[in-house]
Design an enzyme around this catalytic site. Structure first.
Site, PDB file in Angstrom:
ATOM      1  CB  SER A  21      -0.967   0.009   1.191  1.00 26.79           C
ATOM      2  OG  SER A  21      -0.271   0.136   2.393  1.00 26.79           O
ATOM      3  CG  ASN A  22       3.640   2.603   2.932  1.00 29.76           C
ATOM      4  OD1 ASN A  22       3.431   3.781   3.199  1.00 29.76           O
ATOM      5  ND2 ASN A  22       3.440   1.625   3.808  1.00 29.76           N
TER       6      ASN A  22
ATOM      7  CB  ALA B   7       1.170   8.808   9.543  1.00 28.43           C
TER       8      ALA B   7
ATOM      9  CG  HIS C 199       9.402   1.974  12.082  1.00 28.35           C
ATOM     10  ND1 HIS C 199       9.593   0.600  12.027  1.00 28.35           N
ATOM     11  CD2 HIS C 199       8.980   2.248  13.338  1.00 28.35           C
ATOM     12  CE1 HIS C 199       9.308   0.081  13.206  1.00 28.35           C
ATOM     13  NE2 HIS C 199       8.942   1.060  14.025  1.00 28.35           N
TER      14      HIS C 199
HETATM   15  C1  GAR Z   1       3.620  -0.677   6.742  1.00 31.51           C
HETATM   16  O1  GAR Z   1       2.839  -0.352   7.852  1.00 31.51           O
HETATM   17  C2  GAR Z   1       5.075  -0.305   7.009  1.00 31.51           C
HETATM   18  O2  GAR Z   1       5.217   0.857   7.753  1.00 31.51           O
HETATM   19  C3  GAR Z   1       5.540  -1.493   7.783  1.00 31.51           C
HETATM   20  O3  GAR Z   1       4.950  -2.604   7.151  1.00 31.51           O
HETATM   21  C4  GAR Z   1       3.709  -2.191   6.556  1.00 31.51           C
HETATM   22  C5  GAR Z   1       3.733  -2.604   5.102  1.00 31.51           C
HETATM   23  O4  GAR Z   1       2.549  -2.273   4.451  1.00 31.51           O
HETATM   24  N1  GAR Z   1       6.975  -1.575   7.796  1.00 31.51           N
HETATM   25  C6  GAR Z   1       7.689  -1.940   8.858  1.00 31.51           C
HETATM   26  O5  GAR Z   1       7.190  -2.287   9.905  1.00 31.51           O
HETATM   27  C7  GAR Z   1       9.183  -1.890   8.661  1.00 31.51           C
HETATM   28  N2  GAR Z   1       9.859  -1.868   9.936  1.00 31.51           N
HETATM   29  P1  GAR Z   1       2.450  -2.173   2.873  1.00 31.51           P
HETATM   30  O6  GAR Z   1       3.130  -3.428   2.287  1.00 31.51           O
HETATM   31  O7  GAR Z   1       0.963  -2.193   2.608  1.00 31.51           O
HETATM   32  O8  GAR Z   1       3.116  -0.912   2.425  1.00 31.51           O
END
Ligand code: GAR
Length: 208
Positions: free
Chosen positions: A17-18, A180, A110
């Site tokens: 999602s990021n 955020a 993070h």
């Molecule tokens: C997100 O919340 C990111 O901040 C976290 O994993 C998730 C991935 O979501 N990352 C960490 O915890 C790294 N230490 P996504 O795959 O949907 O972007």
């Protein structure tokens, strides 16, 4: 053709999602100083790869269990002339040797306000479980540069999010992402790429 956008590689492990927030920012023009060239997943079946392919971005897996994993990632960066690396939900800890050899800014997102709830073993939902358990009233997200200490590099951007009384780790995770992570990650990537382009121009270098 003269190019004034830094080439960005995104490393992912899961849903992406990021990554999507960055692809959307690119589409809407909020991310204009960088171009997402390459997405690499460290495990099979990462949905992030589909998101990249849908957006027409080159994407493939390099399995983290491969003994040559880090060398193969560095080789892919070289082959695509990558200038900026983004860890977007990337759950493998990169070795100090990799970080040294990479020689480019590496950004990480993070899901807490560093230095709270961070470091080795603190990732994904675990971070929000710890925040709810501790009873903090504010949490949030941090974008920082990666160095040899997990979650220890210089902080670029942070955004706070209120914890609500009845929050579960899952509801908190969702709100931290929406309010955020997806907001500050594209901003930080734009900041770093813009600076990189400006410095390149000042040195009188063109990039193709
Ligand atoms: C997100 O919340 C990111 O901040 C976290 O994993 C998730 C991935 O979501 N990352 C960490 O915890 C790294 N230490 P996504 O795959 O949907 O972007």
């Amino acid at each position: 053709m003269l190019r004034d956008r830094a080439k960005v590689a995104v490393l992912v492990s899961g849903g992406g999602s990021n990554l999507q927030a960055m692809l959307d920012a690119q589409e809407s023009g909020k991310l204009k100083s960088g171009q997402i060239e390459l997405v690499i997943a460290d495990r099979p079946g990462a949905y992030a790869l589909e998101r990249a392919q849908k957006a027409g971005v080159k994407a493939f897996e390099i399995n983290r269990k491969d003994a040559e994993f880090e060398d193969r990632v560095l080789k892919a960066f070289d082959e695509h002339a990558i200038e900026v690396v983004v860890l977007a939900g990337f759950l493998t800890i990169l070795s100090p040797k990799f970080i040294k050899h990479c020689g480019k800014p590496i950004l990480n997102v993070h899901p807490s306000l560093i230095p709270s709830f961070c470091g080795a073993g603190m990732y994904g939902l675990k971070v929000h479980e710890a925040a709810v358990k501790r009873g903090v009233k504010l949490t949030g997200a941090t974008i920082h540069l990666v160095d040899a200490v997990p979650d220890g590099g210089p902080i670029l951007l942070q955004k706070a999010v209120k914890v609500q009384k009845n929050d579960s780790p899952e509801s908190l995770q969702r709100r931290v992402m929406e309010q955020a992570e997806w907001v500050i990650l594209p901003k930080a990537v734009e900041m770093v790429c813009r600076t990189m382009n400006r410095e390149r121009k000042q040195r009188g270098e063109a990039s193709f």
